[in-house]
Scaffold this motif. Structure first.
Motif, PDB file in Angstrom:
ATOM      1  N   GLY A  65       0.660  -1.388   0.027  1.00  0.00           N
ATOM      2  CA  GLY A  65      -0.021   0.189   0.036  1.00  0.00           C
ATOM      3  C   GLY A  65       0.982   1.440  -0.077  1.00  0.00           C
ATOM      4  O   GLY A  65       2.046   1.291   0.195  1.00  0.00           O
ATOM      5  N   TYR A  66       0.263   2.281  -0.358  1.00  0.00           N
ATOM      6  CA  TYR A  66       1.078   3.809  -0.295  1.00  0.00           C
ATOM      7  C   TYR A  66       1.412   4.172   0.968  1.00  0.00           C
ATOM      8  O   TYR A  66       0.429   4.067   1.800  1.00  0.00           O
ATOM      9  CB  TYR A  66       0.009   4.691  -1.001  1.00  0.00           C
ATOM     10  N   GLY A  67       2.496   4.564   1.291  1.00  0.00           N
ATOM     11  CA  GLY A  67       2.688   5.175   2.514  1.00  0.00           C
ATOM     12  C   GLY A  67       2.899   4.188   3.803  1.00  0.00           C
ATOM     13  O   GLY A  67       2.510   4.694   5.071  1.00  0.00           O
ATOM     14  N   GLU A  68       3.306   2.928   3.547  1.00  0.00           N
ATOM     15  CA  GLU A  68       3.274   2.145   4.499  1.00  0.00           C
ATOM     16  C   GLU A  68       4.273   2.771   5.679  1.00  0.00           C
ATOM     17  O   GLU A  68       5.473   3.072   5.386  1.00  0.00           O
ATOM     18  CB  GLU A  68       4.024   0.535   4.046  1.00  0.00           C
ATOM     19  N   ARG A  69       4.060   2.609   6.891  1.00  0.00           N
ATOM     20  CA  ARG A  69       4.645   3.307   7.838  1.00  0.00           C
ATOM     21  C   ARG A  69       5.773   2.903   8.148  1.00  0.00           C
ATOM     22  O   ARG A  69       7.037   3.765   8.311  1.00  0.00           O
ATOM     23  CB  ARG A  69       3.802   3.288   9.259  1.00  0.00           C
ATOM     24  N   SER A  70       6.199   1.535   8.404  1.00  0.00           N
ATOM     25  CA  SER A  70       7.468   1.070   8.803  1.00  0.00           C
ATOM     26  C   SER A  70       8.483   1.409   7.587  1.00  0.00           C
ATOM     27  O   SER A  70       9.681   1.582   7.754  1.00  0.00           O
ATOM     28  CB  SER A  70       7.406  -0.255   9.037  1.00  0.00           C
ATOM     29  N   ILE A  71       8.002   1.303   6.347  1.00  0.00           N
ATOM     30  CA  ILE A  71       8.930   1.467   5.391  1.00  0.00           C
ATOM     31  C   ILE A  71       9.487   3.102   5.242  1.00  0.00           C
ATOM     32  O   ILE A  71      10.585   3.249   5.036  1.00  0.00           O
ATOM     33  CB  ILE A  71       8.442   0.984   4.018  1.00  0.00           C
ATOM     34  N   ASP A  72       8.324   4.034   5.507  1.00  0.00           N
ATOM     35  CA  ASP A  72       8.766   5.419   5.137  1.00  0.00           C
ATOM     36  C   ASP A  72       9.441   5.533   6.545  1.00  0.00           C
ATOM     37  O   ASP A  72      10.406   6.614   6.468  1.00  0.00           O
ATOM     38  CB  ASP A  72       7.184   6.034   5.483  1.00  0.00           C
ATOM     39  N   GLU A  73       9.378   5.139   7.671  1.00  0.00           N
ATOM     40  CA  GLU A  73      10.022   5.147   8.889  1.00  0.00           C
ATOM     41  C   GLU A  73      11.535   5.077   8.508  1.00  0.00           C
ATOM     42  O   GLU A  73      12.534   5.706   8.804  1.00  0.00           O
ATOM     43  CB  GLU A  73       9.431   4.727  10.074  1.00  0.00           C
ATOM     44  N   ALA A  74      11.782   4.012   7.971  1.00  0.00           N
ATOM     45  CA  ALA A  74      13.039   3.422   7.628  1.00  0.00           C
ATOM     46  C   ALA A  74      13.897   4.477   6.796  1.00  0.00           C
ATOM     47  O   ALA A  74      15.083   4.893   6.835  1.00  0.00           O
ATOM     48  CB  ALA A  74      12.999   1.847   7.116  1.00  0.00           C
ATOM     49  N   ALA A 258      11.323  -1.406  -2.795  1.00  0.00           N
ATOM     50  CA  ALA A 258      11.114  -0.438  -1.921  1.00  0.00           C
ATOM     51  C   ALA A 258       9.811  -0.052  -1.657  1.00  0.00           C
ATOM     52  O   ALA A 258       9.908   1.154  -1.269  1.00  0.00           O
ATOM     53  CB  ALA A 258      12.418   0.516  -2.115  1.00  0.00           C
ATOM     54  N   ASN A 259       8.932  -0.514  -2.148  1.00  0.00           N
ATOM     55  CA  ASN A 259       7.461  -0.310  -1.865  1.00  0.00           C
ATOM     56  C   ASN A 259       7.182   0.870  -2.643  1.00  0.00           C
ATOM     57  O   ASN A 259       6.275   1.885  -2.100  1.00  0.00           O
ATOM     58  CB  ASN A 259       7.059  -0.291  -0.608  1.00  0.00           C
ATOM     59  N   GLY A 260       8.154   1.525  -3.643  1.00  0.00           N
ATOM     60  CA  GLY A 260       7.724   2.933  -4.309  1.00  0.00           C
ATOM     61  C   GLY A 260       8.690   3.657  -4.262  1.00  0.00           C
ATOM     62  O   GLY A 260       9.054   4.747  -5.028  1.00  0.00           O
ATOM     63  N   TYR A 261       9.940   3.483  -3.333  1.00  0.00           N
ATOM     64  CA  TYR A 261      11.235   4.195  -3.472  1.00  0.00           C
ATOM     65  C   TYR A 261      12.010   3.883  -4.800  1.00  0.00           C
ATOM     66  O   TYR A 261      11.843   2.590  -5.022  1.00  0.00           O
ATOM     67  CB  TYR A 261      11.900   4.156  -2.374  1.00  0.00           C
ATOM     68  N   PRO A 262      12.452   4.748  -5.444  1.00  0.00           N
ATOM     69  CA  PRO A 262      13.121   4.384  -6.407  1.00  0.00           C
ATOM     70  C   PRO A 262      14.292   3.539  -6.485  1.00  0.00           C
ATOM     71  O   PRO A 262      15.428   3.846  -6.155  1.00  0.00           O
ATOM     72  CB  PRO A 262      13.482   5.778  -7.198  1.00  0.00           C
ATOM     73  N   ILE A 263      14.311   2.212  -6.872  1.00  0.00           N
ATOM     74  CA  ILE A 263      15.498   1.369  -6.704  1.00  0.00           C
ATOM     75  C   ILE A 263      15.117   0.051  -7.790  1.00  0.00           C
ATOM     76  O   ILE A 263      13.921  -0.296  -7.320  1.00  0.00           O
ATOM     77  CB  ILE A 263      15.765   1.155  -5.480  1.00  0.00           C
ATOM     78  N   SER A 264      16.201  -0.184  -8.203  1.00  0.00           N
ATOM     79  CA  SER A 264      15.855  -1.750  -8.937  1.00  0.00           C
ATOM     80  C   SER A 264      17.150  -2.502  -8.889  1.00  0.00           C
ATOM     81  O   SER A 264      18.188  -1.892  -8.171  1.00  0.00           O
ATOM     82  CB  SER A 264      15.667  -1.624 -10.597  1.00  0.00           C
ATOM     83  N   ALA A 265      17.295  -3.557  -9.309  1.00  0.00           N
ATOM     84  CA  ALA A 265      18.474  -4.481  -8.933  1.00  0.00           C
ATOM     85  C   ALA A 265      18.459  -5.614  -9.915  1.00  0.00           C
ATOM     86  O   ALA A 265      17.654  -5.912 -10.580  1.00  0.00           O
ATOM     87  CB  ALA A 265      18.360  -5.123  -7.639  1.00  0.00           C
ATOM     88  N   ALA A 294      14.918   1.808   2.447  1.00  0.00           N
ATOM     89  CA  ALA A 294      13.527   1.506   2.349  1.00  0.00           C
ATOM     90  C   ALA A 294      13.238   0.123   1.749  1.00  0.00           C
ATOM     91  O   ALA A 294      12.244  -0.696   2.189  1.00  0.00           O
ATOM     92  CB  ALA A 294      12.705   2.483   1.341  1.00  0.00           C
ATOM     93  N   ALA A 295      14.105  -0.277   0.863  1.00  0.00           N
ATOM     94  CA  ALA A 295      13.978  -1.753   0.386  1.00  0.00           C
ATOM     95  C   ALA A 295      14.176  -2.791   1.450  1.00  0.00           C
ATOM     96  O   ALA A 295      13.593  -3.871   1.415  1.00  0.00           O
ATOM     97  CB  ALA A 295      15.173  -1.850  -0.743  1.00  0.00           C
ATOM     98  N   LEU A 296      15.197  -2.569   2.272  1.00  0.00           N
ATOM     99  CA  LEU A 296      15.577  -3.527   3.450  1.00  0.00           C
ATOM    100  C   LEU A 296      14.366  -3.804   4.260  1.00  0.00           C
ATOM    101  O   LEU A 296      13.963  -4.923   4.811  1.00  0.00           O
ATOM    102  CB  LEU A 296      16.418  -2.912   4.353  1.00  0.00           C
ATOM    103  N   GLN A 297      13.535  -2.665   4.543  1.00  0.00           N
ATOM    104  CA  GLN A 297      12.460  -2.843   5.367  1.00  0.00           C
ATOM    105  C   GLN A 297      11.399  -3.440   4.616  1.00  0.00           C
ATOM    106  O   GLN A 297      10.641  -4.299   5.312  1.00  0.00           O
ATOM    107  CB  GLN A 297      11.850  -1.376   5.921  1.00  0.00           C
TER     108      GLN A 297
END
Lengths: 414, 414
Positions: A65-74, A258-265, A294-297
């Motif tokens: 979902g958008y803005g998942e709290r624990s990911i945004d917090e990380a 990363a649930n929406g943060y910009p990263i690929s691998a 964000a990806a780690l979380q």
């Protein structure tokens, strides 16, 4: 005038064609908004204040979902220390270690920004592996928008694709023939975990196809590449073809990483390590720490929550609910692909008359479905969301049935 | 064992070659750290707690120092509403309007993530413009790491560059010959505002070269592309070649555009608009709102502060201070390029013995200079930073002079 219209008019002046790429609303029925101003959980708000349950998840970039709290917090915690610098932060090592631990074939990882970056790296890496040229690609599969792979050929030259060899997905004879025709020069094969193209029913890879692709790559010392950009962590908590017991040499990941943060691998096996270390690929923002944190979380949530089971359960509930409605109202509906990545098309609807009319009706009732692109579930979805969606879809079936004047052909929308 | 060493050992296992791309510390003298854990203003802290005044600005991605408050605040405000969604936020239109207002030749803008994306879009757009193929590129200039332009050819095929035509920078005859040789098939010319390559003195474009490039493009109906990825907003508050009164048809921007948030852009003139609207380029995160909000605030600071004058003044102070020291200690130093993007090389130092010894000595004194890549000033720099830097450089000249055993050739570092 709506705010959306006003923004579209302004964009017409300062953005070529008014918008570009996969988020251009001109491809969609006219009721679809171009601009959004807020997102939270399963919901999107357009600039005119309409709220939608979003079954696109930003075209697949969020899983929780958008803005998942624990990911945004990380991400916030990392941002307080650093993001892009003159060298990477330790989180790049932690993230590579985490991917290696989660993806069965992965012995190493490299990070970039977009799915196209990841697929281009995999392609170049496969060619560097044994200094061969040809890349086998299933006709019509999307692997990005670089010159070697973009689906629209404006500005593209034959030389850009001179080393692409096309074969038919799931067709063993076609794949074998491609190897044979370029014997000694096949660098790699691009596989897609299942077939998910626009405007078409989705379908699974067969186990025979997956295994034959692996066998042929081994026989010809070519690398098997799985493009997991769209499917990654949506089908499984690791490599999608583990289900077939087929391990690729390389795989590309992006979107939800990363649930929406910009990263690929790109991740790869030991076999591909030397090749990966010889090629030169880089980007100004590829080493930025915030999306990695964000990806780690995100990966932690993938490992420790029942997100996948929730999506499967709710995905089945939505699919069977819509199926029951379609049958009741006499529509022949094709619901294909994994339930958590659904494609919904009407049979015999080449001009998309039914599809456009129905999805627009659903949209007006606060549910954003896509008329011809596969959709995505996220773990924020609830039974209440599904119930609300099913109310909207039922009312829309009824509306389309009762008012055939709503059926306008695809071509008229532009 | 240092934390840096420990991380490098772990990375050796999970990242090919231990690291990749432009941030790989193996290219640097052995004293240089690979990993950083904090950044603020002009300063970087490595994972072992050493603090440096950073003259790389993350390889040019920040213009106002790390963590500039008003830019971070703009990003946070946007993040509270939305970032990547199923469609763009209004900020994409505002940002396009802002770039069009600031860059003299710009009538439109498109956004992407990396400099490579922006240059690849410009290249494809130039070919789409009049359906021609050849792209003229000055030999040895860096335009990114995609197959058509990456400087290391592992995994790259001749076909990837079949439509690149190379000419000599600043050489009018060479440029004319390239046009002549491919008469009727030249799609575009890549220009770099000034010459900034690694391991070499920097030098300016001549006005004659800039004007002849423009004239030839007009004569042959080809598009002139300026790659501003590294130079953008560092030389001027708009297009770098406004100084020559030469307007390109396309230009690519990245790095500082959002002071470190990941975004790049292509802007173009009316002439190139139709071509830009026909090509298909996109990326999962290209429409994300947070970097766009950060870019808008960065552009506001570019318009309203004296950042450029500050960088020029302090750049001159550093250059003349180092020059005076070098002369006093008897070193023949080449300081080239704009003072705010300095390159510092020792004369007759092919093996980099002097360069590596001196920059390592400076590094140990808390100043991060690059031994062979151009450097970058940011607007957070103060006279106190310059004074501290000059103390470090002077002590290091003295050290190198007094202890020739420190002079190790380039090759030994790996």
């Amino acid at each position: 005038m709506s705010k959306d219209r006003e923004l579209r008019d302004r964009a017409q002046i300062v953005i070529p064609g008014g918008m570009y790429g996969h988020q251009k609303a001109d491809w969609l029925p006219p009721a679809y908004p171009q601009y959004f101003e807020r997102s939270e959980g399963t919901r999107l708000w357009d600039v005119d204040g309409n709220c939608y349950i979003d079954y696109m998840c930003g075209y697949g970039i969020n899983l929780f979902g958008y803005g998942e709290r624990s990911i945004d917090e990380a991400a916030r915690k990392q941002a307080a220390l650093c993001d892009g610098m003159t060298g990477p932060a330790p989180v790049i090592v932690e993230l590579a270690e985490k991917l290696v631990s989660m993806i069965s074939h992965a012995d190493w990882a490299m990070f970039c920004k977009n799915g196209t970056d990841a697929n281009s790296i995999a392609m170049v890496c496969a060619r560097a592996y044994a200094n061969k040229k040809k890349i086998l690609i299933a006709t019509g599969t999307y692997h990005g928008s670089a010159p070697w792979c973009t689906p629209i050929e404006e500005g593209i030259t034959p030389e850009d694709r001179a080393n692409n060899v096309y074969f038919e997905y799931n067709n063993l004879e076609s794949l074998r023939a491609a190897f044979k025709q370029h014997e000694g020069d096949v660098a790699g094969v691009f596989a897609t975990p299942f077939r998910h193209e626009i405007l078409a029913d989705q379908f699974d890879a067969t186990a025979e196809y997956a295994r034959e692709a692996r066998r042929l790559c081994d026989e010809h010392d070519a690398l098997l590449i799985i493009d997991e950009v769209r499917t990654g962590f949506r089908l499984a908590r690791g490599s999608s073809w583990d289900a077939f017991d087929v391990k690729p040499d390389l795989s590309s990941w992006g979107k939800v990483l990363a649930n929406g943060y910009p990263i690929s691998a790109v991740v790869g096996s030991e076999k591909a390590r030397t090749a990966a270390s010889k090629i030169f690929v880089t980007g100004s923002f590829w080493f930025s720490a915030v999306p990695m944190a964000a990806a780690l979380q995100t990966l932690k949530l993938i490992e420790t929550t029942d997100y996948l089971e929730v999506s499967l359960t709710l995905g089945h509930a939505l699919r069977s609910g819509i199926q029951e409605q379609a049958e009741r109202y006499g529509f022949d509906l094709h619901q294909t692909g994994p339930v958590q990545m659904p494609q919904i098309l009407f049979a015999n609807d080449k001009e998309m008359k039914l599809g456009f009319a129905w999805t627009q009706a659903v949209l007006r009732r606060g549910v954003y479905l896509h008329p011809f692109h596969n959709m995505f579930f996220n773990a924020a979805m609830t039974r209440a969301d599904i119930a609300e969606t099913l109310e909207a879809t039922e009312a829309s079936f009824k509306e389309v049935l009762n008012d055939p004047s709503r059926l306008q052909p695809f071509a008229e929308k532009t």
